[in-house]
Design a protein around this motif. Structure first.
Motif, PDB file in Angstrom:
ATOM      1  N   LEU A  71       1.363  -0.715   0.181  1.00  0.00           N
ATOM      2  CA  LEU A  71      -0.171  -0.084  -0.086  1.00  0.00           C
ATOM      3  C   LEU A  71       0.565   1.094   0.276  1.00  0.00           C
ATOM      4  O   LEU A  71       2.443   1.439   0.682  1.00  0.00           O
ATOM      5  N   ASP A  72       0.761   2.125  -0.764  1.00  0.00           N
ATOM      6  CA  ASP A  72       0.836   3.475  -0.276  1.00  0.00           C
ATOM      7  C   ASP A  72       0.361   4.258   0.215  1.00  0.00           C
ATOM      8  O   ASP A  72      -0.882   4.621   0.256  1.00  0.00           O
ATOM      9  N   ASP A  73       0.196   5.106  -0.229  1.00  0.00           N
ATOM     10  CA  ASP A  73      -0.356   6.752   0.366  1.00  0.00           C
ATOM     11  C   ASP A  73      -1.933   7.051  -0.245  1.00  0.00           C
ATOM     12  O   ASP A  73      -2.839   8.028  -0.071  1.00  0.00           O
ATOM     13  N   LYS A  74      -2.138   6.533  -1.639  1.00  0.00           N
ATOM     14  CA  LYS A  74      -3.069   6.635  -2.597  1.00  0.00           C
ATOM     15  C   LYS A  74      -4.008   5.077  -3.142  1.00  0.00           C
ATOM     16  O   LYS A  74      -4.959   5.714  -3.546  1.00  0.00           O
ATOM     17  N   SER A  75      -2.961   3.612  -2.919  1.00  0.00           N
ATOM     18  CA  SER A  75      -3.480   3.073  -3.760  1.00  0.00           C
ATOM     19  C   SER A  75      -3.260   1.708  -3.042  1.00  0.00           C
ATOM     20  O   SER A  75      -2.145   1.554  -2.393  1.00  0.00           O
ATOM     21  N   ILE A  90      -5.385  -0.538  -7.183  1.00  0.00           N
ATOM     22  CA  ILE A  90      -6.420   0.328  -7.501  1.00  0.00           C
ATOM     23  C   ILE A  90      -6.524   1.633  -6.717  1.00  0.00           C
ATOM     24  O   ILE A  90      -5.793   1.546  -5.090  1.00  0.00           O
ATOM     25  N   PRO A  91      -6.715   2.916  -6.777  1.00  0.00           N
ATOM     26  CA  PRO A  91      -6.850   3.903  -6.406  1.00  0.00           C
ATOM     27  C   PRO A  91      -8.032   4.083  -4.572  1.00  0.00           C
ATOM     28  O   PRO A  91      -8.456   3.397  -4.911  1.00  0.00           O
ATOM     29  N   PHE A  92      -6.953   4.602  -4.059  1.00  0.00           N
ATOM     30  CA  PHE A  92      -8.573   4.375  -3.061  1.00  0.00           C
ATOM     31  C   PHE A  92      -9.354   5.232  -3.319  1.00  0.00           C
ATOM     32  O   PHE A  92     -10.306   4.518  -2.796  1.00  0.00           O
ATOM     33  N   SER A  93      -9.836   6.322  -3.405  1.00  0.00           N
ATOM     34  CA  SER A  93     -10.960   6.496  -4.151  1.00  0.00           C
ATOM     35  C   SER A  93     -11.699   6.275  -5.192  1.00  0.00           C
ATOM     36  O   SER A  93     -13.204   6.649  -4.920  1.00  0.00           O
ATOM     37  N   LYS A  94     -11.351   4.725  -5.056  1.00  0.00           N
ATOM     38  CA  LYS A  94     -12.227   3.897  -6.029  1.00  0.00           C
ATOM     39  C   LYS A  94     -13.028   3.348  -5.387  1.00  0.00           C
ATOM     40  O   LYS A  94     -14.310   2.582  -5.418  1.00  0.00           O
ATOM     41  N   ILE A 140      -4.966  -2.129   7.528  1.00  0.00           N
ATOM     42  CA  ILE A 140      -5.417  -1.888   5.857  1.00  0.00           C
ATOM     43  C   ILE A 140      -6.979  -1.108   5.957  1.00  0.00           C
ATOM     44  O   ILE A 140      -7.057  -0.176   5.871  1.00  0.00           O
ATOM     45  N   GLU A 141      -7.737  -1.589   6.899  1.00  0.00           N
ATOM     46  CA  GLU A 141      -9.033  -0.640   6.672  1.00  0.00           C
ATOM     47  C   GLU A 141      -8.310   0.492   7.520  1.00  0.00           C
ATOM     48  O   GLU A 141      -9.613   1.363   6.517  1.00  0.00           O
ATOM     49  N   THR A 142      -8.399   0.607   8.419  1.00  0.00           N
ATOM     50  CA  THR A 142      -7.374   2.145   9.117  1.00  0.00           C
ATOM     51  C   THR A 142      -6.609   2.949   8.421  1.00  0.00           C
ATOM     52  O   THR A 142      -6.647   4.128   7.884  1.00  0.00           O
ATOM     53  N   PHE A 143      -6.043   2.004   8.038  1.00  0.00           N
ATOM     54  CA  PHE A 143      -4.702   2.201   7.084  1.00  0.00           C
ATOM     55  C   PHE A 143      -5.502   3.562   5.530  1.00  0.00           C
ATOM     56  O   PHE A 143      -5.731   4.663   5.287  1.00  0.00           O
ATOM     57  N   LEU A 144      -6.052   2.855   4.747  1.00  0.00           N
ATOM     58  CA  LEU A 144      -7.294   2.679   3.251  1.00  0.00           C
ATOM     59  C   LEU A 144      -8.445   4.093   4.141  1.00  0.00           C
ATOM     60  O   LEU A 144      -7.803   5.288   3.312  1.00  0.00           O
TER      61      LEU A 144
END
Length: 499
Positions: A71-75, A90-94, A140-144
Motif C-alpha cells: 500500500l502507498d498513500d493513495k492506492s 487500485i486507487p483508494f478513491s475507487k 489495512i482498513e484503517t490505513f485506507l
C-alpha cells in the motif's frame, strides 16, 4: 509506502479445503460407487480427475509464492507472476464498500477475509484478501480510511504513511441497534424460516438416495409413521416443534449478534454467530434509501431498510445482504435510525395519493391476461370436482384477483417531493418506500401514453447509480406534478458534486 507483503500461508490451506469440498462428489462417484467398474469412461474419468486435482494443488502453491501486495498513500499495489510479472493498481478513491466475512475456518485460526469493493466492473473490480489476520485486516482498513480522509484535506502533500489506529470499535462509533432474543424470535416467524425444514429434508433425501439408494428404507419408515392415528398425531407434533426450532436456530445463526453502528463518515453492520459478516459503507456513497414491508411485517409493525450504494454487495462467491439495516426493525425505530445515521436524509410520512380518476382508470383498464385465460377456459371448459361451470368460476375468481391487486396498488401508491428529496411508495402485498436526494439522482424522465394525455396524467422515473443501476418512479401522476418534477431536477445544478 508500506513494504511488499506475501499473503497468509493459510490461504493455501483454505484453497485446499475448497478443493476437497468440490472434489467430494467425484471421489464418491469414481472411487466408491463405481469402485468395481472397468468401464473406459470411468477409467479415463479417474485419470482426468487426478490430473486436474494435482494441477490445482500446484496452482494454489504457485499463486501463493508469486502473489504479493503493498500500500502507498493513495492506492493498493497487487503483484503476481514469476517470469511474466504484472502489477495492478487500485486507487483508494475507487473503494466504495468494505466487506468482512469470517466463517468457521477463519474463526478457528483467528483470521478473517476482507473484500474492498470498487465501482468498476469486471473480475478485477475488487481487492480481495481471502484469508488474513484480524490485525492486518484492521491495519489495512484503517490505513485506507485514514489515507482517503488525509488526501481529501491535503491532496498533494506527499506524505509517506497516514496515522493508523488499530481497533475494531473506534471510540467515536455510536451503536444504534443490537439484536435481542425477542428480535430473533420475531424474525424467525415473519421470515417464515420455519417452513424451510420440510424442503430441506426432501432435498437431503433425494441427494442421499442418488448415492446410497435409501428409497426402500424411507418408504418403510413413512408407512410406520402413518400406520395409526396416534402415530400421525405424534409425527405432526414432532415436525411442528422441529420446524419452529429449526427456523429459530437458522434465524439465530444468520441474524444473531447483529449490530448497526456508525461514526461521522461510515455506517457499520455486523452479524452472524458461526459465519461472521461485517460491512462498512461511506455515508457519502449512499445513493438512496428503501424501506420495505411485506404483509407479515406490516402486521407485526416491522420494516427493512435497504441502502443503495455504488459498490457491489458481494464477497467472493458469497452474496451479502448487509446493505439492509436489519430487515425486521420496528417501523418507528427504522425511521429514527435513519434520522440518526443519515441526518442529511429527511423522510416525510405525509405523502400525496393518486387522483381518484386513476382508480377508475386502473379498474376499468382491460386485462389482456384475463381475456386470454378466459378464452382458453371457454374453449376447453374443464370440469373440476364434477362442476361443469368450473371454467366460469375460475374466470370470475381470476378477475376479482386482478381487480384486488389493482386496488391495493392504487391504495399503496403515493409520492412526495420537497426541496432536496423525492419519495415514491408502491406495492401490493409488499410495499416499498424509496427516498433519494436530488443530488444523487443522475437522470429523470417523464412519459405519457394516449390515455394519460387525455386524462392529464404522466409517468415519472428517476435513476440512481448503483450495482445494478436503481430505477424508481410512479405511474399516473398529474401532469402539473410531472412538470414540477422536471423543474425540480433541473434546479440540482448547484448541488452536484463529483464522486
Amino acid at each position: 509506502m508500506t513494504k511488499k507483503r506475501r499473503y497468509s500461508p493459510l490461504v493455501m490451506l483454505f484453497e485446499f479445503g475448497k478443493l476437497g469440498k468440490n472434489s467430494f462428489f467425484f471421489v464418491v462417484f469414481l472411487y466408491v460407487i463405481k469402485a468395481d467398474s472397468t468401464s473406459l469412461f470411468i477409467t479415463y474419468g479417474r485419470i482426468i480427475f487426478l490430473l486436474v486435482f494435482v494441477l490445482t494443488v500446484f496452482s494454489i502453491i504457485y499463486q501463493w509464492f508469486t502473489h504479493q501486495y503493498e500500500l502507498d498513500d493513495k492506492s493498493f499495489h497487487l503483484y503476481k507472476g514469476l517470469f511474466n510479472k504484472s502489477e495492478r493498481i487500485i486507487p483508494f478513491s475507487k473503494i466504495q464498500n468494505i466487506n468482512r466475512r469470517a466463517p468457521l475456518f477463519h474463526r478457528i485460526f483467528n483470521m478473517t477475509s476482507i473484500h474492498f469493493e470498487t465501482g468498476m466492473i469486471g473480475d478485477n473490480a475488487a481487492v480481495t484478501f481471502k484469508v488474513i489476520s484480524q490485525k492486518e485486516a484492521e491495519r489495512i482498513e484503517t490505513f485506507l480510511k485514514s489515507a482517503t480522509k488525509h488526501n481529501e484535506v491535503y491532496p498533494n502533500d506527499g506524505f509517506d504513511e497516514p496515522p493508523v489506529e488499530v481497533g475494531h470499535h473506534a471510540p467515536n462509533r455510536i451503536i444504534h441497534f443490537q439484536s435481542t432474543r425477542k428480535d430473533i424470535f420475531k424474525a424467525s416467524f415473519t421470515s417464515l424460516s420455519f417452513l424451510i425444514l420440510i424442503p430441506f429434508i426432501g432435498s437431503f433425501y433425494f441427494k442421499t438416495n442418488e448415492i446410497f439408494d435409501v428409497r426402500h428404507t424411507a418408504e418403510g419408515l413413512f408407512e410406520r409413521m402413518i400406520s395409526t392415528s396416534w402415530a400421525v398425531t405424534i409425527t405432526v407434533i414432532v415436525l411442528t416443534i422441529a420446524s419452529v426450532a429449526f427456523g429459530i436456530v437458522k434465524t439465530f445463526l444468520k441474524y444473531g449478534n447483529y449490530e448497526i453502528s456508525s461514526d461521522s463518515d461510515y455506517i457499520y453492520i455486523s452479524k452472524g454467530v458461526i459465519d461472521e459478516t461485517a460491512f462498512s459503507i461511506s455515508k457519502e456513497r449512499v445513493q438512496a434509501i428503501e424501506i420495505e414491508q411485506s404483509l407479515l411485517r406490516r402486521w407485526f409493525g416491522l420494516a427493512g431498510v435497504k441502502l443503495t450504494s455504488l459498490g457491489s454487495l458481494s464477497s467472493g462467491e458469497h452474496k451479502l445482504e448487509v446493505n439492509t439495516l436489519y430487515p425486521f426493525l420496528p417501523v418507528h425505530k427504522a425511521y429514527a435510525m435513519i434520522a440518526d445515521i443519515l441526518p442529511s436524509y429527511a423522510i416525510t410520512k405525509e405523502m400525496t395519493r393518486l387522483p381518484k380518476k386513476v382508480f377508475w382508470l386502473r379498474m376499468l383498464w382491460p386485462s389482456w391476461f384475463w381475456l386470454i385465460v378466459t378464452g382458453f377456459l371457454l374453449y376447453f371448459k374443464p370440469t373440476i370436482l364434477k362442476l361443469e361451470q368450473a371454467w366460469l368460476i375460475l374466470s370470475v375468481v381470476l378477475l376479482f384477483w386482478i381487480l384486488g391487486v389493482r386496488w391495493l396498488d392504487f391504495l399503496h401508491t403515493r409520492y412526495r417531493m420537497n426541496k432536496h428529496f423525492m419519495q415514491f411508495k408502491k406495492g401490493v402485498l409488499k410495499t416499498s418506500l424509496f427516498i433519494s436526494k436530488r443530488e444523487k439522482v443522475i437522470e429523470v424522465n417523464v412519459t405519457r401514453n394516449l390515455v394519460q394525455k387525455r386524462l392529464g396524467l404522466a409517468s415519472i422515473r428517476t435513476i440512481n447509480r448503483g450495482k445494478p443501476i436503481r430505477h424508481a418512479g410512479v405511474d399516473d401522476v398529474p401532469i402539473e406534478f410531472a412538470n414540477a418534477f422536471v423543474k425540480w431536477y433541473k434546479d440540482r445544478e448547484n448541488e452536484v458534486t463529483v464522486e
